[in-house]
Structure formats: structure tokens, C-alpha cells
Design a protein around this motif. Structure first.
Motif, PDB file in Angstrom:
ATOM      1  N   THR A 106       0.839  -1.194   0.000  1.00 15.84           N
ATOM      2  CA  THR A 106       0.000   0.000   0.000  1.00 15.84           C
ATOM      3  C   THR A 106       0.877   1.248   0.000  1.00 15.84           C
ATOM      4  OG1 THR A 106      -0.054   0.048   2.422  1.00 15.84           O
ATOM      5  CG2 THR A 106      -1.779  -1.228   1.295  1.00 15.84           C
ATOM      6  N   PRO A 107       0.305   2.421  -0.310  1.00 13.51           N
ATOM      7  CA  PRO A 107       1.093   3.653  -0.216  1.00 13.51           C
ATOM      8  C   PRO A 107       1.691   3.870   1.170  1.00 13.51           C
ATOM      9  CG  PRO A 107      -0.904   4.054  -1.462  1.00 13.51           C
ATOM     10  CD  PRO A 107      -1.023   2.659  -0.921  1.00 13.51           C
ATOM     11  N   THR A 108       0.959   3.485   2.213  1.00 18.26           N
ATOM     12  CA  THR A 108       1.483   3.645   3.575  1.00 18.26           C
ATOM     13  C   THR A 108       2.712   2.790   3.804  1.00 18.26           C
ATOM     14  OG1 THR A 108      -0.714   4.170   4.441  1.00 18.26           O
ATOM     15  CG2 THR A 108       0.935   3.408   6.021  1.00 18.26           C
ATOM     16  N   ARG A 109       2.682   1.546   3.344  1.00 16.25           N
ATOM     17  CA  ARG A 109       3.842   0.675   3.508  1.00 16.25           C
ATOM     18  C   ARG A 109       5.019   1.171   2.678  1.00 16.25           C
ATOM     19  NH1 ARG A 109       2.820  -5.664   3.430  1.00 16.25           N
ATOM     20  NH2 ARG A 109       5.008  -5.485   4.054  1.00 16.25           N
ATOM     21  N   LEU A 110       4.738   1.766   1.553  1.00 19.80           N
ATOM     22  CA  LEU A 110       5.808   2.259   0.690  1.00 19.80           C
ATOM     23  C   LEU A 110       6.420   3.543   1.238  1.00 19.80           C
ATOM     24  CD1 LEU A 110       7.236   1.761  -2.079  1.00 19.80           C
ATOM     25  CD2 LEU A 110       5.543   3.311  -3.068  1.00 19.80           C
ATOM     26  N   VAL A 111       5.585   4.459   1.694  1.00 12.88           N
ATOM     27  CA  VAL A 111       6.054   5.770   2.152  1.00 12.88           C
ATOM     28  C   VAL A 111       6.506   5.719   3.601  1.00 12.88           C
ATOM     29  CG1 VAL A 111       5.388   8.159   2.573  1.00 12.88           C
ATOM     30  CG2 VAL A 111       4.622   6.992   0.497  1.00 12.88           C
ATOM     31  N   PRO A 133      10.364   2.267   2.550  1.00 12.40           N
ATOM     32  CA  PRO A 133      11.494   2.137   1.610  1.00 12.40           C
ATOM     33  C   PRO A 133      11.584   3.286   0.610  1.00 12.40           C
ATOM     34  CG  PRO A 133       9.792   0.499   1.169  1.00 12.40           C
ATOM     35  CD  PRO A 133       9.469   1.104   2.484  1.00 12.40           C
ATOM     36  N   LEU A 134      10.457   3.871   0.210  1.00 14.11           N
ATOM     37  CA  LEU A 134      10.517   4.986  -0.732  1.00 14.11           C
ATOM     38  C   LEU A 134      11.187   6.192  -0.099  1.00 14.11           C
ATOM     39  CD1 LEU A 134       9.883   6.465  -3.349  1.00 14.11           C
ATOM     40  CD2 LEU A 134       7.561   6.881  -2.480  1.00 14.11           C
ATOM     41  N   PRO A 153      -0.693  -2.242  -6.311  1.00 14.21           N
ATOM     42  CA  PRO A 153      -1.971  -1.554  -6.513  1.00 14.21           C
ATOM     43  C   PRO A 153      -1.796  -0.236  -7.247  1.00 14.21           C
ATOM     44  CG  PRO A 153      -1.754  -2.335  -4.248  1.00 14.21           C
ATOM     45  CD  PRO A 153      -0.416  -2.500  -4.887  1.00 14.21           C
ATOM     46  N   GLU A 154      -2.849   0.202  -7.893  1.00 13.20           N
ATOM     47  CA  GLU A 154      -2.779   1.408  -8.708  1.00 13.20           C
ATOM     48  C   GLU A 154      -2.441   2.641  -7.881  1.00 13.20           C
ATOM     49  OE1 GLU A 154      -5.472   3.822 -12.041  1.00 13.20           O
ATOM     50  OE2 GLU A 154      -6.253   2.018 -11.041  1.00 13.20           O
ATOM     51  N   ASP A 155      -3.008   2.757  -6.657  1.00 14.26           N
ATOM     52  CA  ASP A 155      -2.708   3.946  -5.857  1.00 14.26           C
ATOM     53  C   ASP A 155      -1.253   3.952  -5.389  1.00 14.26           C
ATOM     54  OD1 ASP A 155      -3.166   1.769  -4.242  1.00 14.26           O
ATOM     55  OD2 ASP A 155      -4.289   2.842  -2.713  1.00 14.26           O
ATOM     56  N   THR A 156      -0.649   2.787  -5.247  1.00  9.01           N
ATOM     57  CA  THR A 156       0.770   2.716  -4.902  1.00  9.01           C
ATOM     58  C   THR A 156       1.618   3.172  -6.086  1.00  9.01           C
ATOM     59  OG1 THR A 156       0.332   0.858  -3.413  1.00  9.01           O
ATOM     60  CG2 THR A 156       2.620   1.203  -4.090  1.00  9.01           C
ATOM     61  N   LEU A 157       1.248   2.747  -7.282  1.00  9.48           N
ATOM     62  CA  LEU A 157       1.966   3.197  -8.472  1.00  9.48           C
ATOM     63  C   LEU A 157       1.846   4.703  -8.644  1.00  9.48           C
ATOM     64  CD1 LEU A 157       1.077   0.424 -11.090  1.00  9.48           C
ATOM     65  CD2 LEU A 157       3.108   0.611  -9.649  1.00  9.48           C
ATOM     66  N   ASN A 158       0.683   5.265  -8.292  1.00 11.18           N
ATOM     67  CA  ASN A 158       0.514   6.717  -8.389  1.00 11.18           C
ATOM     68  C   ASN A 158       1.446   7.451  -7.428  1.00 11.18           C
ATOM     69  OD1 ASN A 158      -1.448   6.464 -10.351  1.00 11.18           O
ATOM     70  ND2 ASN A 158      -3.145   6.503  -8.901  1.00 11.18           N
TER      71      ASN A 158
END
Length: 344
Positions: A106-111, A133-134, A153-158
Motif C-alpha cells: 500500500t502507499p502507507t507501507r511504501l512511504v 522504503p521509498l 496496486p494502482e494507488d501505490t503506483l501513483n
């Protein structure tokens, strides 16, 4: 001088910059040009020692990241995508942060996220933010490697799109995170795997360079197996590679095995030979001769079934099992091919 040091020290010569507005590292990432091009050549020479038969791909990937670009590596498993990247970051002194693209990314896990326990005591502050990690890659100037990119997921790619396009992201209650000049996004994906994947949008393709990577030739794969398996029998290496490559050439196999399968065939066959007290033939030819001992070909078949039956994906229209397909490949290689050879 590493890419990281070149960017931090600002050693890219001013004479190479015609218009500062189009070389803003906040948008493009740092470039390695002019005199620092020697560092790229030095890294290339060092990385080449880790690889077999990937000279062109190494040149292209090095050129892309040295030019400040993000890259998508598209190819089937076992085609040295992660090996290329790990070797480059190791020799160039760049941090490498790895994430696997899947539904849980998810974006949260990435950011990143705020530490829940500290939030209860202190409320939301920048100090209790745990970077993902980002953010770690952006702050450290590292390479963020997203494997199975088209499964995210698409929102993560965004979220990644913003980081790639702007070289900065806004994190609530933390502020704006600016990417260090050497930050790159390097993604990989398997073009043959469509189950559970997301079709990448035009916006993604517009912001990232794409490099297609296919299987290496037979000679290179024999070199890889010899190096990775540390087996001195040229006969066993040639047979393991030929059998594995044959899985990619059949109409009833949707996706064959990578060179990892050949490595496992060679390793398991060598172990079986030791256990069964079977001498490995010394014939060095690439093509199998007619007089290979049956006990040798039998143990190669056992190793092949064990190593490859789970690696091949059959076409939906076939009624055969993986074991039946592999048995046919084994027969073609050890029985039909030598029988069809010219006498002498």
C-alpha cells in the motif's frame, strides 16, 4: 569516484550544461557526464566480472541510471535483472532498497507510517515517523527496486509516479521529502505473467525507460551454470542447459524454466551421481553423443523431473502433465537427437 560522491560534490562540469533549467536535478536526478564518465566506465568493468553475457544490457542500464533516469526491466524470471542491479549498486556505492510488488504494498507501507505507541504518548510528530522504503531511498539517494512492478496496486503506483516525476513527495505531518540527486526507481516485471497483475498506465510508461531482457544464449547459460553450480563436468552442464532451454521451445509450454532450473538440474544430478556411484561422462561436446551410459541419463532424468516440473507452466489447452512433457524432452535430447546425428 562513486555516483553518490559525484552528485554530492557537484562535480559534473559546468561546461557540459547548456541550459541549467533543463538539468535541474530536482527533476531529472543527477547525471554523470564529462570527466565523471570515467567512473561509469570503471563501474562497468567491475560489474562485468559478476555477469556472463550481459554486456549490452549492462551498458543500457548503466547509461540510464547515469543519465538520471528511472528504469523498468521487463523480462521473464532468471534473466539476471536483479543480479545486474545489485552488482551496479554494490560497485557504485549506492544503497539498494528492495520491495516486492503485491496487493499488500500500500502507499502507507511504501512511504512510511507514524509509530502508533509514540503517537498515543506524543501525538503525531515528524520524530515518530517510521520511513518506508521509498522515503529511505529518497533521503539516502538510493535505488528503490520494485520487483513485480505490475502487481502493485494502482494507488501505490501513483505514489511512485509523484516521486519519479517531481523528485519529492509530501508526507502528512512530516512535510516534503526531497530526493537526493542519486535517487532512482528501478522496477521489474514478467511480461508473461498476467494473473493478478495490473496493466500499467500510459502515465507510468511516460515516466520510465523500458529495457526488455530475454534469456541468454546457450553458451552464456552454460557459463552461468558452470560458475554457479561449481561443477567441472562439461557433459552434465551441457545436458542440464539443453534440457532446460528445450522447455522454452515447446508449443504446449506457456513459460519454460529459467537458467535457475539448469543450475538445479546440474546440482541434483551431481549429487545423485555421488549417491549412486555413477561416473559422470567426460565427453565435452555440446550435443549428446550416442553412447552415454544409461545410468547417467537415468539420473539426469530424475534430476530434471525434480528441478523443472514445478518451474514450467503448461498451456491451458494441453492434457499432458509436467512430468510427461519433461519425459518427452528427455527422450528427444538423449535418444532421438543422437540417433539423428550423422554417423561418425
Amino acid at each position: 569516484m562513486t555516483l553518490h560522491e559525484s552528485a554530492i560534490n557537484g562535480s559534473v562540469p559546468d561546461s557540459t550544461i547548456a541550459d541549467a533549467s533543463i538539468t535541474d536535478t530536482a527533476i531529472t536526478g543527477s547525471r554523470v557526464t564529462g570527466a565523471d564518465g570515467g567512473s561509469v566506465r570503471g563501474v562497468r568493468a567491475k560489474v562485468a566480472r559478476h555477469l556472463v553475457g550481459r554486456e549490452r544490457e549492462l551498458d543500457l542500464l548503466l547509461a540510464a541510471v547515469a543519465a538520471g533516469r528511472d528504469v523498468l526491466l521487463e523480462g521473464p524470471p532468471g534473466t539476471s535483472k536483479s543480479t545486474l542491479l545489485r552488482a551496479i549498486t554494490l560497485e557504485w556505492g549506492i544503497p539498494l532498497l528492495f520491495v516486492e510488488g503485491n496487493a499488500d504494498l500500500t502507499p502507507t507501507r511504501l512511504v512510511g507510517h507514524h509509530n502508533p505507541a509514540r503517537v498515543l504518548r506524543e501525538a503525531y510528530t515528524a520524530d515518530n515517523f517510521v520511513p518506508g522504503p521509498l522515503v529511505e531511498a529518497m533521503r539516502s539517494g538510493g535505488f528503490l527496486y520494485v520487483e513485480e512492478f505490475n502487481r502493485a496496486p494502482e494507488d501505490t503506483l501513483n505514489t511512485l509516479l509523484t516521486a519519479m516525476a517531481e523528485r519529492r513527495i509530501a508526507v502528512p505531518r512530516v512535510g516534503t521529502v526531497e530526493a537526493a540527486p542519486t535517487f532512482r526507481v528501478v522496477a521489474s516485471m514478467n511480461p508473461y505473467d498476467t494473473i493478478g497483475t495490473t496493466r500499467l498506465s500510459t502515465s507510468v510508461h511516460d515516466r520510465i525507460c523500458r529495457m526488455a531482457i530475454d534469456y541468454q544464449d546457450a553458451e552464456a547459460e552454460r557459463g552461468i551454470v558452470t560458475r554457479r553450480a561449481a561443477i567441472s563436468s562439461a557433459r552434465l552442464v551441457a545436458d542440464a542447459v539443453a534440457l532446460t532451454r528445450a522447455t522454452r521451445e515447446r508449443d504446449d509450454v506457456r513459460q519454460g524454466s529459467s537458467v535457475r532450473g539448469a543450475i538445479d538440474v546440474a546440482l541434483i544430478a551431481a549429487q545423485l551421481a555421488a549417491m549412486r556411484d555413477v561416473a559422470l561422462p567426460e565427453q565435452p561436446s555440446v550435443a549428446p553423443p550416442r553412447d552415454l551410459p544409461p545410468d547417467y541419463t537415468a539420473l539426469v532424468k530424475d534430476a530434471m523431473l525434480l528441478a523443472l516440473s514445478g518451474r514450467i507452466q503448461l498451456d491451458e489447452t494441453t492434457d499432458a502433465t509436467p512430468e510427461q512433457v519433461l519425459h518427452e524432452i528427455w527422450e528427444d535430447h538423449f535418444l532421438l537427437l543422437p540417433a539423428a546425428a550423422e554417423p561418425g
